[in-house]
Structures are given as structure tokens and as C-alpha cells.
Design a protein around this motif. Structure first.
Motif, PDB file in Angstrom:
ATOM      1  N   ALA A   1       0.818  -1.217   0.000  1.00  9.92           N
ATOM      2  CA  ALA A   1       0.000   0.000   0.000  1.00  9.92           C
ATOM      3  C   ALA A   1       0.846   1.260   0.000  1.00  9.92           C
ATOM      4  O   ALA A   1       0.364   2.325  -0.405  1.00  9.92           O
ATOM      5  N   TRP A   2       2.085   1.171   0.421  1.00  9.62           N
ATOM      6  CA  TRP A   2       2.964   2.344   0.426  1.00  9.62           C
ATOM      7  C   TRP A   2       3.189   2.895  -0.969  1.00  9.62           C
ATOM      8  O   TRP A   2       3.647   4.028  -1.135  1.00  9.62           O
TER       9      TRP A   2
ATOM     10  N   TRP B   1      -0.192   7.970   0.150  1.00 16.47           N
ATOM     11  CA  TRP B   1      -0.188   7.090   1.321  1.00 16.47           C
ATOM     12  C   TRP B   1       0.745   7.611   2.409  1.00 16.47           C
ATOM     13  O   TRP B   1       0.409   7.611   3.589  1.00 16.47           O
TER      14      TRP B   1
ATOM     15  N   ARG C   1      -4.886   6.668   4.542  1.00 12.32           N
ATOM     16  CA  ARG C   1      -4.578   5.324   5.036  1.00 12.32           C
ATOM     17  C   ARG C   1      -5.760   4.762   5.822  1.00 12.32           C
ATOM     18  O   ARG C   1      -6.123   3.596   5.670  1.00 12.32           O
TER      19      ARG C   1
ATOM     20  N   TYR D   1      -8.624   3.468   3.427  1.00 14.51           N
ATOM     21  CA  TYR D   1      -8.444   2.138   2.856  1.00 14.51           C
ATOM     22  C   TYR D   1      -8.555   1.040   3.908  1.00 14.51           C
ATOM     23  O   TYR D   1      -9.129  -0.014   3.644  1.00 14.51           O
TER      24      TYR D   1
ATOM     25  N   SER E   1      -5.518   8.338  -5.720  1.00 18.10           N
ATOM     26  CA  SER E   1      -5.201   6.968  -5.307  1.00 18.10           C
ATOM     27  C   SER E   1      -6.111   5.956  -5.999  1.00 18.10           C
ATOM     28  O   SER E   1      -5.646   4.900  -6.437  1.00 18.10           O
TER      29      SER E   1
END
Length: 106
Positions: A5-6, A11, A18, A21, A53
Motif C-alpha cells: 500500500a505504500w 499514502w 490510510r 483504505y 489513489s
């Protein structure tokens, strides 16, 4: 090493992104995605990062269902199912979809 996810744009900078999600796609909350629509459309910096994103995820399709589960704990049956749902979320937040999407059964 696989995707993390980074790699999602924004993010690193945005704790709220963050949290979105981790929470919005959590199995117990995923069908309440409508509560995020107003903040996704309010024109602020967070809304811009969220849209960027989602655009990234839909354009790149970087996450496998295993990687997505690691992030959200929601189990999609296939990558196609995952990205179809994300496309529906995007259409609901930013397009002409009137009703919030309902996640497929895990």
C-alpha cells in the motif's frame, strides 16, 4: 517482493487516506461506503489524494487479492472482482453512479 500500500499515491502523506483504505474496505464496513462520498467530493486536499489513489489503483491494477486482503481484510475472489468493485466505488464517488456499490460476497 510484491506490491504494498505504500505505493499508493498520497499514502505517505495522509493518515486520513490510510484510514480510508483500512476502514472503508474492511469486511464489517465495506457496504457502508456511502458515508465516505461527501468527503471524497468536497474539493479539499484529502479528496484530491483519494481520487488520485483510486485512479492509480484502477489504471495500474497493482494489488493482488492476497495483497488487498493484507491491507483491508476483505477477500475478493479474483483481481477482476476487486477492480470491478473499485471501479464502482470510483463511479459512485466521482461519476454518475447514483447508488453505492455493494461488495461481492467474500
Amino acid at each position: 517482493m510484491g506490491w504494498t500500500a505504500w505505493e499508493i499515491p498520497g499514502w505517505h502523506e495522509d493518515e486520513r487516506l490510510r484510514e480510508f483504505y483500512r476502514n472503508a474496505f474492511h469486511p464489517e464496513l465495506i457496504d457502508d461506503i456511502a458515508v465516505y462520498r461527501d468527503s471524497a467530493r468536497d474539493g479539499g486536499p484529502y479528496a484530491a489524494r483519494l481520487r488520485t489513489s483510486l485512479d492509480y489503483l484502477l489504471e495500474q491494477r497493482p494489488a493482488s487479492v492476497k495483497e488487498w486482503w493484507s491491507l483491508t481484510r476483505y477477500s475478493f475472489q479474483s483481481e477482476d472482482e476487486l477492480y470491478e468493485f473499485l471501479a464502482d466505488v470510483h463511479a459512485y464517488f466521482y461519476g454518475d453512479r447514483a447508488e453505492p456499490p455493494i461488495a461481492p460476497a467474500p
